[in-house]
Enzyme design. Structure first.
Site, mmCIF file in Angstrom:
data_model
loop_
_atom_site.group_PDB
_atom_site.id
_atom_site.type_symbol
_atom_site.label_atom_id
_atom_site.label_comp_id
_atom_site.label_asym_id
_atom_site.label_seq_id
_atom_site.Cartn_x
_atom_site.Cartn_y
_atom_site.Cartn_z
ATOM 1 N N ASP A 11 -9.958 2.671 1.994
ATOM 2 C CA ASP A 11 -8.796 3.308 2.624
ATOM 3 C C ASP A 11 -9.211 3.954 3.950
ATOM 4 O OD1 ASP A 11 -6.566 4.712 3.355
ATOM 5 O OD2 ASP A 11 -6.317 5.733 1.422
ATOM 6 N N CYS A 20 0.863 -1.183 0.000
ATOM 7 C CA CYS A 20 0.000 0.000 0.000
ATOM 8 C C CYS A 20 0.898 1.230 0.000
ATOM 9 C CB CYS A 20 -0.975 -0.012 1.178
ATOM 10 S SG CYS A 20 -0.182 0.000 2.805
ATOM 11 N N ARG A 35 -3.173 -0.633 5.527
ATOM 12 C CA ARG A 35 -3.828 -1.675 4.737
ATOM 13 C C ARG A 35 -2.938 -2.883 4.447
ATOM 14 N NH1 ARG A 35 -5.260 2.510 0.197
ATOM 15 N NH2 ARG A 35 -3.244 3.193 0.997
HETATM 16 P P1 4NP Z 1 -1.599 2.802 4.251
HETATM 17 O O1 4NP Z 1 -2.211 4.124 4.867
HETATM 18 O O2 4NP Z 1 -1.096 3.162 2.846
HETATM 19 O O3 4NP Z 1 -2.761 1.868 4.209
HETATM 20 O O4 4NP Z 1 -0.491 2.356 5.163
HETATM 21 C C1 4NP Z 1 -1.638 5.383 4.712
HETATM 22 C C2 4NP Z 1 -0.517 5.704 5.435
HETATM 23 C C3 4NP Z 1 0.047 6.956 5.307
HETATM 24 C C4 4NP Z 1 -0.535 7.879 4.446
HETATM 25 C C5 4NP Z 1 -1.656 7.554 3.717
HETATM 26 C C6 4NP Z 1 -2.219 6.281 3.842
HETATM 27 N N1 4NP Z 1 0.023 9.182 4.331
HETATM 28 O O5 4NP Z 1 -0.556 9.999 3.610
HETATM 29 O O6 4NP Z 1 1.082 9.431 4.937
#
Ligand code: 4NP
Length: 157
Positions: free
Chosen positions: A123, A8, A14
């Site tokens: 998300d 991800c 995720r």
């Molecule tokens: P992930 O969630 O991709 O599911 O781990 C996120 C983690 C960080 C960010 C966005 C989504 N961010 O914008 O830093």
């Protein structure tokens, strides 16, 4: 040995959820020794950070621990080391391709593309809703396991 990397953007919400849900699924079915399972980020933003509290708490409800997991970024050299690169949403696929350059062995896909209702994993980053994400991930992991079984890659599930 089937080597799977869930991916991800940050590797804190995720993809670690998918990693530990899938590990739990294969352990329960006695298939753990047939797999190497990990997760990674397309961005370096969260590098070294622990799993997000929302994911940790949701998995804890199901008796699943994420202990020892810290965010890592996908590297081009990972391409040789895994059989499946599984993104959570379509933007992850672009991020994966940016890093690996090309996918001659067709190893890259989106988790819910294995399901009967192909779509992005919800998300939780903006909504804070880890329940829908968990349900999507369980659906995707079950579909992935079914795919591997139907493909003759693993024994009976
Ligand atoms: P992930 O969630 O991709 O599911 O781990 C996120 C983690 C960080 C960010 C966005 C989504 N961010 O914008 O830093």
């Amino acid at each position: 040995m089937i080597r799977i990397l869930f991916i991800c953007l940050g590797n804190i919400c995720r993809s670690p959820m998918a990693e530990f849900v899938f590990k739990d699924m294969v352990e329960r079915r006695g298939l753990a020794d047939q797999f190497y399972i990990a997760s990674a980020a397309t961005s370096g933003e969260e590098h070294g950070n622990p799993v997000h509290r929302g994911t940790r708490e949701k998995l804890k409800e199901h008796g699943i621990s994420t202990a020892g997991k810290y965010a890592v970024q996908l590297k081009k050299s990972d391409y040789e080391n895994y059989d499946y690169f599984i993104g959570m949403e379509k933007w992850n696929i672009s991020g994966i391709m940016r890093i690996i350059g090309s996918d001659p062995e067709h190893k890259v896909s989106r988790l819910l593309d294995f399901s009967s209702r192909p779509r992005d994993i919800a998300d939780p980053w903006y909504t804070g809703n880890f329940d829908v994400t968990y349900d999507d991930i369980v659906e995707g992991c079950q579909a992935l396991l079914r795919h591997l079984e139907e493909n003759g890659e693993i024994g009976s599930v």
